[in-house]
Design an enzyme around this catalytic site. Sequence first.
Site, PDB file in Angstrom:
ATOM      1  N   GLU A 146      34.431  51.092 132.806  1.00 38.18           N
ATOM      2  CA  GLU A 146      35.190  51.893 131.850  1.00 38.18           C
ATOM      3  C   GLU A 146      34.348  53.058 131.345  1.00 38.18           C
ATOM      4  OE1 GLU A 146      37.860  50.370 128.278  1.00 38.18           O
ATOM      5  OE2 GLU A 146      35.813  50.702 127.608  1.00 38.18           O
ATOM      6  N   TYR A 155      40.099  59.037 128.755  1.00 38.11           N
ATOM      7  CA  TYR A 155      39.823  57.620 129.013  1.00 38.11           C
ATOM      8  C   TYR A 155      39.959  57.384 130.511  1.00 38.11           C
ATOM      9  CZ  TYR A 155      40.277  52.577 129.161  1.00 38.11           C
ATOM     10  OH  TYR A 155      40.076  51.254 129.466  1.00 38.11           O
TER      11      TYR A 155
END
Length: 389
Positions: free
Chosen positions: A196, A108
């Site tokens: 992101e 992530y």
Amino acid sequence: MNIHEYQAKEIFSAFDIPVPRGRVTLTADQVERAAKMMGGHCVIKAQIYAGGRGKAGGVQVVHHPEQAHEAAKEMFGKRLITPQTGPEGLKVRRILVEEAVGIAREFYLSITLDRATSRYCLIASADGGVDIEETAVKHPEKILKLTIDPFTGLRSHQARRIALGLGLKGSLCEDCVQLILNLYRMLLEKDCSLVEINPLVVTKAGWLLAMDGKINFDDNALFRHWEYHDLQDYSQMDPLEINAGKFDLSYIKLTGNIGCMVNGAGLAMATLDVLKENGGEPANFLDVGGGATREKVAEAFKIILQDRDVRGVFVNIFGGIMRCDVIAQGIIEAAAEFHCTLPIMVRMDGSQVEEGKQLLLESGLNVRCVDTLGDGAAGIVKMLAQAEA
Ligand code: ADP
Ligand code: MG
């Protein structure tokens, strides 16, 4: 402002952030052709303004072009419901056909504004992928965070610490450092409030790839990016929000049943608080801004009346620059157009307040006027209870 994954990935590419080969499509036939081009084995991905698609059936691996066609036919036009879409879901009108990548590890990586420090914050985790929300709750120690100093910017040694923290070594570690620096450069140049990549993957062949992409542009910087206008997909947005945008109104949908029309964000927040204290549930937050005109007030009121959840309206306006009689005219005009019979509570103060009240009371609407916020909040809750009794 939100954009789709495929658009985010185009921007990633322009900043040398590697992404899988892919093509965006509008019909099942196009999906089939794109799948053929990729050799049949590929991934089809629903493009909606929400994440969590994988678990909701919005990301599917297919093995040959006919299967891609079948899966796409099913997906197109369907309302995909994920934890981020709300119960109504979002309609799929575009599908990204992407090469199927053999994944070795999923990370992530994101950079977003941290309101507590008023700085950008880089967040990374070696436990990326579709369960990152769970990791954040159950294993917060697995989330790496770095606050970025706006004066020095993001330095390569800081990016390297993150890459090492993810467990990357050698050339993969250096690739990751470069990717993080590119992401930060993109964030600044494109005026993003969030970027992101989840997951950022290491492929079985040993490459880093951004497998998913999310970008939010800072609405306050849109004026210097006219190119973003063409990126917006209005089919993914609430029509009332689109309308509010046209008239420069801040409109946020909430879950209650009392529409709130207020001027100024601070007053709006206070109004919602006092309304809740009195047992009321706001259906929205609608700020008409400082010097709203009669037209703007009317448009704001129409937006509130078109919200199907609204059972009553609370107007709380301080007419400093605005004249209260002009506000009253705007309300009356909008209410007449929509044949509104809902209870309306108006708390106005400021210039021409008596004239404004007079106009409202003579309008034939189901309206009451009060002088204080507390009386207004308690009053609309009571009017609603009476209307529903
Ligand atoms: P969402 O976050 O909305 O669920 P993602 O794009 O992150 O959607 O996809 C979900 C998962 O599907 C990823 O974590 C990854 O494991 C897998 N995936 C996505 N794209 C590909 C691809 N091109 N090749 C192989 N697997 C993929
Ligand atoms: Mg994802």
